[in-house]
Scaffold this active site. Structure first.
Site, PDB file in Angstrom:
ATOM      1  N   ASP A 205       0.834  -1.193   0.000  1.00 43.98           N
ATOM      2  CA  ASP A 205       0.000   0.000   0.000  1.00 43.98           C
ATOM      3  C   ASP A 205       0.878   1.257   0.000  1.00 43.98           C
ATOM      4  O   ASP A 205       1.888   1.317   0.690  1.00 43.98           O
ATOM      5  CB  ASP A 205      -0.879  -0.021   1.262  1.00 43.98           C
ATOM      6  CG  ASP A 205      -1.874   1.113   1.316  1.00 43.98           C
ATOM      7  OD1 ASP A 205      -2.778   1.130   0.469  1.00 43.98           O
ATOM      8  OD2 ASP A 205      -1.742   1.961   2.211  1.00 43.98           O
ATOM      9  N   GLU A 273       1.781  -0.038  -4.987  1.00 45.02           N
ATOM     10  CA  GLU A 273       0.781   0.982  -5.322  1.00 45.02           C
ATOM     11  C   GLU A 273       1.478   2.332  -5.333  1.00 45.02           C
ATOM     12  O   GLU A 273       1.912   2.821  -4.292  1.00 45.02           O
ATOM     13  CB  GLU A 273      -0.355   1.008  -4.297  1.00 45.02           C
ATOM     14  CG  GLU A 273      -1.376   2.098  -4.610  1.00 45.02           C
ATOM     15  CD  GLU A 273      -2.286   2.420  -3.433  1.00 45.02           C
ATOM     16  OE1 GLU A 273      -3.418   2.863  -3.676  1.00 45.02           O
ATOM     17  OE2 GLU A 273      -1.855   2.252  -2.268  1.00 45.02           O
TER      18      GLU A 273
END
Length: 513
Positions: A205, A273
């Site tokens: 993330d 990401e």
């Protein structure tokens, strides 16, 4: 290629199915999906023909950001089950021939994490420097102009230390200080813990948020004409800055290389990401185009609100070839953070089939989001039904992420077969018309088309790992060539509802030779 008997390049050109466990399958009757439910449904996922599953966070958390605020990296939140349930999930996936990727949120923790509790206690404890702390300006105001993606200043005052701490997201999500080697070591121990549990990789993330500028310099303003809403919604002042100093720092590369040294012996892979509207493709090259960092990363080009027309696809690949020629992207049209693409682009089933085929013919790896294969539209929810703090903050101009996070619909039973109890988010009536059971019975359904398109990719090695050249857009007609040392394929896609030459509306043609 293999290491210690494990294939290390399984990810290249692979198809990854993202599961949001809270909304996949409830087995306990509390209205919330769980890991046992994911394990139970693994045969369905395998039937799609995908290579791996990506499981969104399930760690212990106060759930202020629904699992993206971790209070213990090595425990399963009781809401999702137990470690035994996770072990079952791993074995179930592996028995079906699927790899398991789990979502690691390393840039920040929950403010309930023991690390933060110790860090905020005073300025001279062993973890005092584990988070990003800064003194106020002489007038008591925040250290600089950095903004939170969730709105307002990225700094929160703490009376215990009489300092501000950095939070790029909610104030209950303090940022870890990656400039401290002890923090890096602790996080790499977390990585090793889950590798030892049998995971095959990680979705990282906000991978470019790990490091901040040590000097805490102000971000410069961004002219209105350069503002994009890929990372944050248009109504968010976050888009008014050029995020030169609060993220995407060069020190990040050395940390990724440290992590890679753990992953390679295990045959594990990473999907990063990259949240950066200005430098997304540049960072894609830095992170994935150099061996020993990250295998693949997805950017937001096909997750934005901009219609995915032929010219748009061609332009993205043209710029990528110029800026990131050695990179390996992971393409997605939907995920847990954006409006589902069926609604975003107002697609009919015929158009959705064309875009699914196109997606699975592109160079790179692919992420599919649960329910995408059913053509689920974005759920229309009332303000009273919202759970997402992002949507609650910016309602009604931005309705948040709950509309794409509603439960999976399996059959026409209670709540679509998701749960016998009231679900944590409502199941829209429109979704009950598109259940798995209903589409299994219809040979022309979108579900069967996704299986066919995934099978097409598996059948042709050029679609998984080959080059992509001669990309052209002629109005709504997109064409390109995929080739490797075994085959050459010419792909032609009519992305319109009109007949174009020999191509019917929304028709994609794959020609060998």
């Amino acid at each position: 290629m293999s290491t210690n008997g494990k294939t290390t390049d399984w990810w290249k050109g692979g198809v990854i199915y993202q599961i949001y466990p809270r909304s996949f399958q409830d087995t306990t009757g509390d209205g919330v999906g769980d890991l046992a439910g994911v394990a139970q449904r693994m045969p369905y996922v395998a039937s799609l023909g995908v290579d791996a599953v990506w499981i969104s966070p399930f760690f212990t958390s106060p759930m202020k950001d629904y699992g993206y605020d971790v209070s213990n990296y090595r425990e399963i939140d009781p809401l999702f089950g137990t470690m035994d349930d996770f072990d079952w999930l791993i074995s179930s996936a592996h028995e079906q021939g699927l790899k398991v990727i789990i979502d690691l949120v390393l840039s920040h923790t929950s403010d309930k994490h023991p690390w933060f509790a110790e860090s905020r206690a005073n300025r001279d404890n062993p973890k005092a420097d584990w988070y990003v702390w800064a003194d106020p300006k002489p007038d008591g105001t925040v250290p600089n102009n950095w903004l939170s993606i969730f709105g307002g200043s990225a700094w929160q005052w703490d009376a215990r230390r009489e300092q501000y701490y950095l939070h790029n997201f909610l104030s209950s999500q303090p940022d870890l200080n990656f400039h401290n080697p002890a923090v890096q070591d602790a996080l790499l121990e977390v990585v090793q813990f889950w590798l030892d549990k049998g995971v095959d990789g990680f979705r990282l993330d906000t991978i470019n948020f790990y490091f901040h500028d040590k000097q805490l310099r102000d971000n410069p303003p961004l002219p209105p004409e350069l503002r994009k809403s890929d990372t944050a919604p248009a109504v968010n002042p976050y888009n008014h800055q050029s995020h030169r100093f609060d993220k995407s720092q060069p020190e990040n590369l050395a940390f990724l290389e440290r992590m890679s040294s753990l992953l390679l012996p295990a045959g594990a892979a990473v999907v990063g990401e990259i949240g950066d509207s200005e430098r997304g493709l540049e960072l894609l090259e830095e992170y994935t185009g150099v061996s020993g960092r990250v295998q693949m990363s997805y950017v937001f080009d096909f997750l934005s609100g901009e219609d995915l027309k032929a010219e748009r696809v061609a332009e993205v690949f043209r710029v990528m070839q110029e800026i990131a020629p050695n990179s390996w992207p992971c393409w997605a049209m939907s995920n847990h953070d954006v409006v589902r693409h069926i609604s975003r682009w107002n697609l009919s089933d015929q158009a959705a089939k064309a875009y699914a085929t196109l997606l699975l013919c592109l160079r790179g790896s692919v992420c599919l989001y649960q329910g995408e294969e059913l053509g689920l539209p974005e759920a229309e929810l009332s303000f009273e039904d919202l759970r997402d703090p992002y949507g609650i903050e910016f309602w009604p101009e931005f309705k948040g992420r709950d509309g794409c996070r509603t439960p999976m619909v399996w059959d026409m039973g209670v709540n679509g077969g998701f749960s016998t109890a009231k679900p944590w988010l409502p199941v829209p009536h429109t979704h009950l018309q598109r259940t798995v059971v209903a589409q299994e019975a219809d040979a022309q359904s979108l579900l069967h088309h996704y299986r066919w398109a995934i099978g097409l990719r598996r059948k042709h090695s050029a679609l998984r790992g080959g080059t992509m050249t001669d990309i052209r857009a002629d109005g709504p007609l997109l064409s390109f060539t995929r080739a490797d040392d075994q085959q050459t394929l010419r792909i032609r896609a009519n992305l319109s509802e009109d007949q174009i030459g020999d191509l019917g509306p929304w028709q994609v043609q794959v020609i060998e030779g």
